[in-house]
Enzyme design. Sequence first.
Site, PDB file in Angstrom:
ATOM      1  N   ASN A 187      15.191  14.409 -43.933  1.00 21.52           N
ATOM      2  CA  ASN A 187      15.523  13.255 -44.778  1.00 21.52           C
ATOM      3  C   ASN A 187      17.053  13.122 -44.760  1.00 21.52           C
ATOM      4  O   ASN A 187      17.739  13.853 -44.030  1.00 21.52           O
ATOM      5  CB  ASN A 187      14.926  13.391 -46.191  1.00 21.52           C
ATOM      6  CG  ASN A 187      15.559  14.527 -46.990  1.00 21.52           C
ATOM      7  OD1 ASN A 187      16.581  15.108 -46.598  1.00 21.52           O
ATOM      8  ND2 ASN A 187      14.954  14.858 -48.111  1.00 21.52           N
ATOM      9  N   THR A 223      14.057  10.308 -42.166  1.00 26.98           N
ATOM     10  CA  THR A 223      13.377   9.515 -43.195  1.00 26.98           C
ATOM     11  C   THR A 223      14.402   9.029 -44.213  1.00 26.98           C
ATOM     12  O   THR A 223      15.317   9.763 -44.599  1.00 26.98           O
ATOM     13  CB  THR A 223      12.234  10.298 -43.880  1.00 26.98           C
ATOM     14  OG1 THR A 223      12.779  11.421 -44.560  1.00 26.98           O
ATOM     15  CG2 THR A 223      11.198  10.746 -42.874  1.00 26.98           C
ATOM     16  N   ALA A 253       5.803  12.804 -50.701  1.00 24.66           N
ATOM     17  CA  ALA A 253       5.878  11.647 -49.782  1.00 24.66           C
ATOM     18  C   ALA A 253       6.370  12.104 -48.411  1.00 24.66           C
ATOM     19  O   ALA A 253       5.799  11.744 -47.368  1.00 24.66           O
ATOM     20  CB  ALA A 253       6.798  10.567 -50.351  1.00 24.66           C
ATOM     21  N   ASP A 255       6.165  15.074 -47.164  1.00 31.09           N
ATOM     22  CA  ASP A 255       5.139  15.922 -46.537  1.00 31.09           C
ATOM     23  C   ASP A 255       4.012  15.072 -45.959  1.00 31.09           C
ATOM     24  O   ASP A 255       3.500  15.351 -44.871  1.00 31.09           O
ATOM     25  CB  ASP A 255       4.575  16.915 -47.560  1.00 31.09           C
ATOM     26  CG  ASP A 255       5.633  17.910 -48.014  1.00 31.09           C
ATOM     27  OD1 ASP A 255       6.523  18.232 -47.208  1.00 31.09           O
ATOM     28  OD2 ASP A 255       5.579  18.348 -49.177  1.00 31.09           O
TER      29      ASP A 255
HETATM   30  P1  ADP Z   1      11.589  13.258 -48.838  1.00 29.52           P
HETATM   31  O1  ADP Z   1      10.464  12.959 -49.790  1.00 29.52           O
HETATM   32  O2  ADP Z   1      11.289  14.396 -47.919  1.00 29.52           O
HETATM   33  O3  ADP Z   1      12.937  13.315 -49.479  1.00 29.52           O
HETATM   34  P2  ADP Z   1      11.939  10.463 -48.112  1.00 29.52           P
HETATM   35  O4  ADP Z   1      12.378  10.216 -49.506  1.00 29.52           O
HETATM   36  O5  ADP Z   1      12.821  10.012 -47.014  1.00 29.52           O
HETATM   37  O6  ADP Z   1      11.633  12.014 -47.833  1.00 29.52           O
HETATM   38  O7  ADP Z   1      10.489   9.804 -47.953  1.00 29.52           O
HETATM   39  C1  ADP Z   1       9.680  10.041 -46.826  1.00 29.52           C
HETATM   40  C2  ADP Z   1       8.950   8.778 -46.468  1.00 29.52           C
HETATM   41  O8  ADP Z   1       8.125   8.378 -47.570  1.00 29.52           O
HETATM   42  C3  ADP Z   1       9.855   7.585 -46.194  1.00 29.52           C
HETATM   43  O9  ADP Z   1      10.296   7.569 -44.836  1.00 29.52           O
HETATM   44  C4  ADP Z   1       8.936   6.413 -46.528  1.00 29.52           C
HETATM   45  O10 ADP Z   1       8.090   6.111 -45.435  1.00 29.52           O
HETATM   46  C5  ADP Z   1       8.084   6.965 -47.665  1.00 29.52           C
HETATM   47  N1  ADP Z   1       8.642   6.587 -48.978  1.00 29.52           N
HETATM   48  C6  ADP Z   1       9.412   7.333 -49.793  1.00 29.52           C
HETATM   49  N2  ADP Z   1       9.772   6.645 -50.906  1.00 29.52           N
HETATM   50  C7  ADP Z   1       9.208   5.422 -50.764  1.00 29.52           C
HETATM   51  C8  ADP Z   1       9.212   4.226 -51.575  1.00 29.52           C
HETATM   52  N3  ADP Z   1       9.862   4.175 -52.744  1.00 29.52           N
HETATM   53  N4  ADP Z   1       8.513   3.148 -51.116  1.00 29.52           N
HETATM   54  C9  ADP Z   1       7.845   3.187 -49.953  1.00 29.52           C
HETATM   55  N5  ADP Z   1       7.815   4.267 -49.140  1.00 29.52           N
HETATM   56  C10 ADP Z   1       8.481   5.376 -49.541  1.00 29.52           C
END
Ligand code: ADP
Length: 308
Positions: A187, A223, A253, A255
């Site tokens: 991320n 991500t 999310a 994962d």
């Molecule tokens: P982590 O949870 O590992 O920090 P992210 O926050 O980048 O990773 O989220 C991983 C993926 O989950 C994103 O690439 C996206 O596809 C999805 N995601 C996360 N937050 C949202 C959101 N608020 N709305 C839609 N999709 C989301």
Amino acid sequence: MSQILVIGSANADHVMKFEYLPAPGQTLMCREYRLEHGGKGANQAVACARLSQPHSQIDFICHLGQDSVGNDMRQSWIQDGIKSDGITQMAGMGTGTAMIFIGDNGENTIGVAAGANASLLPDDLEQHYALFANAQFLLTQLETPASTVAKALQMAKKLGVTTILNPAPATVLHQDCLKWVDIITPNETEAEALTGVEINHLDDAQLAAQLLHQRGVGIVVITLGSRGAYISSPGFTGLIPALEVQAIDTVAAGDTFNGALVVGLSEGMSIAAAVGFANAASAITATREGAQRAIPYRQEVSNLAPRI
Ligand code: ADP
């Protein structure tokens, strides 16, 4: 038949919600308590099992304790279709535990006891050689000892297995690790920890990806939360936007994204299509509370995004 091998952690998450976080020395009644099945490895294995087609095989190498929560987790994963050969309950140990305090303003403090997760050592992987030999994909993260992660990637790579490293949580990598990684999925925070590049714009993501390519990684997927995910690969480079949803809890999310990405690739999707599938699956997780219980099944993703 495609076979995915996941290696990693399992944690019992004790979640307490407070109006405000207890100060040092203070005892406070919480307004809500729940016990969640979590841990990055287990969340990703569950995502693979729920999102894959019935004929695929999902193996999970992990160490649980010989305790009731360990028994419950094992049972629930088997119900999800995860094969149990790689799951070991360690005598005299407790299952990994996280104590998560959340305040109404979203602030949190978390303490983690690695428990049996810390006992998953490089030598333990040899006894599961057959799982490596049969796999097409290996998916792992950084909640198990760094030497174990490095050994798993090396074993898989030698056998021609495609390796995916989700470098989470942000931590120092074993120095040789990246040369055995085909696809890396940080991320924003983890990409910065790995490369020193703060990710604000897509240009930053591209720069971070270039630095990871220079260290030997073929495909980089960063991500970007509600923005989606940035891919840098020989076939496709660019952003695949997230789905617009009402997010309430983004635990698991990331994962879900990783599990779905590997499932997509195992079905022969292109990297861009697999990331689209992963965006859809993880968007659903973000609309639900909890860790493993928030992870969707394949049909739910098909209903949300019929073209995927
Ligand atoms: P982590 O949870 O590992 O920090 P992210 O926050 O980048 O990773 O989220 C991983 C993926 O989950 C994103 O690439 C996206 O596809 C999805 N995601 C996360 N937050 C949202 C959101 N608020 N709305 C839609 N999709 C989301």
